[in-house]
Scaffold this motif. Structure first.
Motif, short mmCIF file in Angstrom:
data_model
loop_
_atom_site.label_atom_id
_atom_site.label_comp_id
_atom_site.label_asym_id
_atom_site.label_seq_id
_atom_site.Cartn_x
_atom_site.Cartn_y
_atom_site.Cartn_z
N LYS A 30 -37.41 40.87 -44.17
CA LYS A 30 -38.07 40.66 -42.89
C LYS A 30 -39.45 41.30 -42.88
O LYS A 30 -39.68 42.30 -43.54
N GLN B 69 -28.74 28.32 -37.03
CA GLN B 69 -30.03 28.13 -37.69
C GLN B 69 -29.86 27.63 -39.11
O GLN B 69 -30.68 26.87 -39.61
N SER C 1 -27.14 32.69 -37.34
CA SER C 1 -28.34 32.66 -36.51
C SER C 1 -28.70 34.09 -36.16
O SER C 1 -27.82 34.91 -35.85
N GLU C 2 -29.99 34.40 -36.20
CA GLU C 2 -30.51 35.70 -35.75
C GLU C 2 -29.74 36.88 -36.34
O GLU C 2 -29.38 37.83 -35.65
N SER D 193 -33.34 38.11 -43.81
CA SER D 193 -33.01 36.86 -43.13
C SER D 193 -32.48 35.88 -44.17
O SER D 193 -32.77 36.02 -45.37
#
Length: 253
Positions: A253, A154, A133-134, A56
């Motif tokens: 992650k 994000q 994002s994501e 991430s």
């Protein structure tokens, strides 16, 4: 008045509080480093890869006060490094370490996009935005970002100039211009992975752009900064001392 932006960009801006400490320092990560050394045209570089399948990305801010203000080391204090793959500077900043241009952290916009014109690297158009994002990470020219992105990501950071645009080197770059510095950038490959490159010796914009275009086959890449470029790799213990403001934090992650 805004100051011209260069490799060591400065601006007068209101202060921004850093993120609070998350946890005490823990043991070193137990995974392999995402960063590898390479040589390009006799210049040593470090190449770090963030894969959305396992990583991430978030933005952060170096502390703007205290003995370790403006350093990755200062940001690291009190944080658990167990899942941090690496941290790099995220773009240009002013005297108070506030980001120059668009900056989003945890979907909270700190600075709006800068569409102005002035001297210095940031305004060598087109400049661009690295955002996501994501696990969907992208680099777009700033004007394209304004026209086409309607949902706040994000994370996001604006910098400039673009290094590679749709597979082509920035039109203002020569193959190997006279301006050379320790420089770093980020590019997104055709599989959606983010490639962060920081040079170990001074190199030109053209050299850095060609590394992305020719060696990494990255269609879009963005310059982050020069001279102040810094990397923390917890696995190898590398901790650069460059003065930084905005940061990009890559976690497992």
């Amino acid at each position: 008045m805004r100051a011209p932006i260069g490799d060591a960009a400065t601006r007068e801006r209101p202060g921004v509080e850093p993120l609070p400490n998350e946890a005490d320092e823990g043991p070193a990560p137990d995974f392999a480093s995402a960063c590898k050394p390479a040589i390009f045209e006799d210049i040593p570089v470090t190449h770090c890869v963030a894969d959305p399948a396992v990583h991430s990305i978030a933005t952060a801010l170096a502390p703007n006060s205290g003995q370790q203000a403006g350093s990755i080391e200062g940001w690291r204090q009190g944080r658990d490094a167990a899942n941090i793959a690496f941290v790099v500077n995220a773009g240009m900043y002013g005297d108070d370490l506030r980001p120059v241009g668009y900056f989003v952290r945890d979907a909270d916009r700190f600075v709006e996009i800068d569409r102005g014109s002035a001297g210095g690297n940031f305004y060598l158009k087109p400049n661009g935005v690295f955002f996501g994002s994501e696990g969907n990470w992208r680099i777009l020219e700033s004007e394209t970002f304004v026209r086409t992105v309607g949902t706040r990501p994000q994370f996001g950071t604006q910098s400039g100039p673009m290094l590679v645009i749709n597979g082509e080197m920035h039109p203002e770059f020569s193959e190997n211009g006279p301006s050379k510095a320790i420089r770093n950038g980020v590019g997104i490959d055709r599989q959606g992975r983010a490639h962060f490159v920081i040079s170990g010796e001074p190199l030109s914009f053209g050299q850095l752009a060609r590394f992305y275009r020719d060696e990494l086959d990255v269609p879009d890449a963005l310059y982050l900064d020069g001279n102040v470029s810094a990397l923390w790799d917890p696995v190898t213990g590398r901790m650069d001392e460059g003065r930084v403001g905005p940061l990009l934090v890559v976690r497992r992650k």
